[in-house]
Design a protein around this motif. Structure first.
Motif, short mmCIF file in Angstrom:
data_model
loop_
_atom_site.label_atom_id
_atom_site.label_comp_id
_atom_site.label_asym_id
_atom_site.label_seq_id
_atom_site.Cartn_x
_atom_site.Cartn_y
_atom_site.Cartn_z
N ALA A 1 0.67 -1.41 -0.52
CA ALA A 1 0.46 -0.23 0.13
C ALA A 1 0.71 1.21 -0.23
O ALA A 1 1.90 1.28 0.47
CB ALA A 1 -1.26 -0.02 1.26
N THR B 1 -4.52 7.70 -1.74
CA THR B 1 -4.96 7.13 -0.75
C THR B 1 -3.53 6.92 0.69
O THR B 1 -3.26 7.20 0.98
CB THR B 1 -4.54 5.62 -1.29
OG1 THR B 1 -3.44 5.50 -1.22
CG2 THR B 1 -5.36 5.85 -2.78
N GLN B 2 -4.77 6.36 2.12
CA GLN B 2 -4.12 6.08 2.77
C GLN B 2 -3.20 4.84 3.17
O GLN B 2 -3.93 4.23 2.22
CB GLN B 2 -5.47 6.34 4.31
CG GLN B 2 -6.02 7.65 3.78
CD GLN B 2 -7.40 7.39 4.94
OE1 GLN B 2 -7.58 6.17 4.81
NE2 GLN B 2 -7.53 8.85 4.94
N ALA C 1 -2.94 1.21 4.27
CA ALA C 1 -3.92 -0.04 4.74
C ALA C 1 -3.97 0.77 6.15
O ALA C 1 -3.46 0.63 6.98
CB ALA C 1 -3.32 -0.95 4.78
N THR D 1 -7.37 -3.03 1.36
CA THR D 1 -5.93 -2.78 1.79
C THR D 1 -4.76 -1.52 1.59
O THR D 1 -4.69 -1.14 1.24
CB THR D 1 -4.99 -4.09 1.85
OG1 THR D 1 -4.91 -4.17 0.40
CG2 THR D 1 -4.65 -4.69 2.92
N ASN D 2 -6.47 -1.21 0.29
CA ASN D 2 -5.56 0.18 -0.21
C ASN D 2 -4.30 0.43 -0.57
O ASN D 2 -3.54 1.12 -1.30
CB ASN D 2 -6.04 1.55 0.35
CG ASN D 2 -6.46 1.83 1.13
OD1 ASN D 2 -8.42 1.95 0.68
ND2 ASN D 2 -7.10 1.94 2.59
N THR E 1 -6.47 0.76 -6.50
CA THR E 1 -8.13 2.12 -6.98
C THR E 1 -9.29 1.85 -7.05
O THR E 1 -8.60 0.47 -7.30
CB THR E 1 -7.43 3.87 -7.18
OG1 THR E 1 -7.48 3.07 -8.37
CG2 THR E 1 -5.86 4.27 -7.02
N GLN E 2 -10.43 1.86 -6.50
CA GLN E 2 -11.61 1.61 -7.34
C GLN E 2 -11.67 1.21 -8.76
O GLN E 2 -11.45 0.03 -9.31
CB GLN E 2 -12.36 2.46 -6.95
CG GLN E 2 -12.69 2.09 -5.10
CD GLN E 2 -13.63 0.25 -5.01
OE1 GLN E 2 -13.93 0.09 -5.27
NE2 GLN E 2 -12.94 0.35 -3.74
#
Length: 632
Positions: free
Chosen positions: A169, A187-188, A190, A374-375, A378-379
């Motif tokens: 991540a 993104t953050q 995990a 767990t990031n 991305t989507q």
């Protein structure tokens, strides 16, 4: 309840319509299930958001399939596969991951995300490939065994992949946007707790988790070896057939749960259990109990894959998705073909190995889902990967069709690893075919002081025979020049024992034409093959299972109370009558005409059956009189 019944009706109706049509068209059941899912999902919209939840349930079919595969392998066979598991399978995963990772970095992804993508797409579809190999009866071919070894290695590799993904991540990553451009996302890391979601024991220290994991594997081996036999004997004593099904499901479900609890692949755990139980006397009961559930769940899984394709995202960027899918399959195909050459697979098996494993697999869905949690992804990137996986699985049955086309075009000579042996000795007996049938004949002859010239076109079998001190020659026994080199002109007896029925008949026909005085003993597969060999000119024809079935029937008569003498007389009478009947029916047999449409054959066969009953009754009376006279 009503909603569940409606959903079940939709899926079952789609399967009943699509799968038989696909099978009749030669497309295979897997493609039929996939197309059925596409129709009821994206096309007609009969199923919707529940598909993803249903897919998690249907994935249990893969677990059952690995359990059944394990039942077909004993531990010694698994140990013999170690070179392919570590070499071929390990190299495939490493090379595929590296190539896909390099391609992802070229598209702008940071190395951590690219590595995650590489691991996800390096895996192949165990469910589709093994199901198709089984349908096409390719599992036991060299290419099929190599394919299975790689798939098993991939299933094992899922374990370290799940452990490694949370470490990848990153705070920033690049992903492919729907319009094809690269977008940087914030993104953050995990979040704490996501990594432990995969296992209830994740908070243990590393050495503790390793100890628990090893303990779970040892427990499966010990329980499978020592406790299952008493359990099945206890169930057998109850004489309740359904309890075998209950126990079989309990074993699979309990082992899968244990594997998930310690963070291992449930498919790996059940496979290991299957290997442990492979030598159990209850193996066939387990197979028959699990097989229907496996087939149903696998079919449901394939349908959910088709129904889960997001058509909106797919058509929004159709060219890119198809391009990436084909690029993935071509890249993996090149790697697989290189490994096939490196590990010396023959021509037809090279293509099978290459085309069978070029797709992404169902475990990719699991890894994508976990990577999203767990990031790591991305989507938008996750949606793209899911579409690539689904599209590659959808194309796989077409690749098997391509393999069928290529295998028909590959010549026999190109598939041979070397030239045929030069035959440097001749004997009065020629044995063509040194499988189980020919081996028994050869050993009996040697024990009696006779030597035979042994020919076979199966090089591994020839090499195995040589290790045990039996001299034999590699070559195609149906080739005239090889037969004459083996001494056909002067031989007294030819034993035609080839596995291929058509080749065996051709051999007998040619030998009879060349040597009318030659004694020919031929191996037959069934009654029709007996008639074909009779027409071809064989003197003595032995059906593969006939003599062993006679002996089994004799044991049954003895167990029913007949004396050894009576059972032997009945066996002899049946043998003589069947041999005479076969000779008569062979004269009435017409090539190309099914037996049930040959009226003369059917009429005489019915008369012979009645004559058999009369002959056996007379034999029983005669045997009883002989015993009475002897006692007097």
């Amino acid at each position: 309840m009503e909603g569940f019944l409606l959903l079940a009706t939709i899926y079952l109706t789609a399967a009943v319509i699509a799968v038989p049509i696909a099978a009749r068209l030669g497309l295979g059941s897997v493609l039929g299930y996939l197309l059925a899912g596409i129709v009821i999902g994206p096309v007609l919209g009969l199923v919707g958001s529940e598909t993803q939840d249903l897919q998690h349930f249907a994935e249990f079919g893969v677990v059952m399939m690995l359990f059944l595969i394990g039942l077909e392998l004993d531990p010694r066979a698994l140990w013999d596969m170690r070179d392919r598991l570590l070499g071929m399978g390990g190299m495939q995963i490493v090379l595929s991951t590296a190539v896909v990772m390099a391609g992802a970095m070229q598209l702008g992804l940071v190395w951590q995300t690219a590595l995650a993508v590489g691991m996800i797409l390096a895996l192949s579809s165990t469910a589709i490939v093994l199901q198709t190999l089984t349908e096409k009866r390719l599992t036991r071919t060299p290419g099929g065994r190599a394919t299975f070894a790689v798939l098993l290695t991939q299933d094992i590799a899922v374990i370290p992949m799940l452990a490694l993904l949370p470490l990848l991540a990153v705070k920033e990553k690049l992903s492919i946007a729907p319009d094809g451009s690269l977008t940087r996302h914030a993104t953050q890391q995990a979040t704490e707790g996501h990594g432990s979601a995969i296992s209830v024991l994740a908070e243990l220290p590393g050495w503790g988790l390793a100890l628990v994991t090893l303990g779970a594997v040892v427990a499966i081996i010990l329980v499978g070896h020592y406790l299952t036999r008493p359990l099945f004997r206890f169930i057998h004593a109850s004489r309740l057939r359904e309890m075998f099904t209950v126990v079989a499901l309990l074993i699979v479900v309990a082992i899968a749960l244990l594997m998930i609890m310690v963070g291992l692949s449930p498919a790996l755990g059940t496979f290991l259990a299957g290997v442990v139980l492979a030598n159990s006397e209850f193996r066939h009961d387990l197979e028959s109990s699990i097989e229907p559930f496996k087939g149903l769940l696998l079919g449901l899984f394939f349908m959910t894959v088709g129904a889960g394709i997001n058509m909106a995202v797919l058509f929004a960027d159709l060219g890119q998705i198809i391009g990436l899918t084909l690029a993935l399959m071509i890249a993996k195909g090149l790697i697989l073909y290189g490994l096939a050459v490196l590990f010396k697979l023959r021509a037809g098996n090279k293509w099978l190995f290459t085309l069978a494993l070029a797709q992404a697999g169902e475990f990719g869905f699991v890894l994508v889902s976990f990577a999203l949690q767990t990031n790591v992804l991305t989507q938008s990137l996750g949606q793209t990967l899911l579409l690539i996986i689904a599209m590659s699985m959808l194309l796989t049955p077409l690749f098997f069709i391509l393999h069928d086309f290529l295998s028909r075009r590959v010549s026999d000579t190109s598939d041979s690893p070397r030239d045929f042996d030069k035959i440097d000795e001749q004997h009065p007996i020629i044995i063509a075919g040194i499988g189980r049938f020919g081996q028994v004949v050869n050993r009996m002859l040697q024990m009696s002081g006779f030597r035979a010239t042994v020919l076979d076109h199966d090089l591994p079998t020839i090499e195995l025979m040589r290790k045990f001190g039996f001299k034999s020659f590699f070559g195609d026994p149906t080739r005239p020049e090889l037969l004459h080199a083996a001494g056909l002109d002067n031989a007294k007896v030819l034993v035609a024992a080839l596995d291929d029925s058509e080749a065996n008949t051709r051999l007998v026909r040619y030998a009879r034409r060349e040597r009318p005085d030659l004694s020919i003993v031929a191996r037959a597969k069934d009654r029709v093959h007996v008639y074909e060999l009779y027409r071809a000119g064989a003197d003595h024809i032995v059906r593969e299972m006939f003599d062993s079935s006679l002996r089994a029937g004799r044991y049954v008569l003895e167990d029913l109370g007949l004396t050894d003498f009576e059972a032997n007389e009945m066996e002899t009478a049946f043998y003589k009558h069947d041999r005479e009947a076969l000779r008569e029916l062979a004269e009435l047999w017409k090539p190309g005409v099914p037996l049930d449409q040959n009226q003369a054959y059917l009429a005489r066969a019915s008369e012979l059956n009645k004559e058999l009953e009369t002959a056996l009754v007379r034999q029983e009376v005669a045997s009883t009189e002989e015993i009475t006279e002897g006692a007097a």
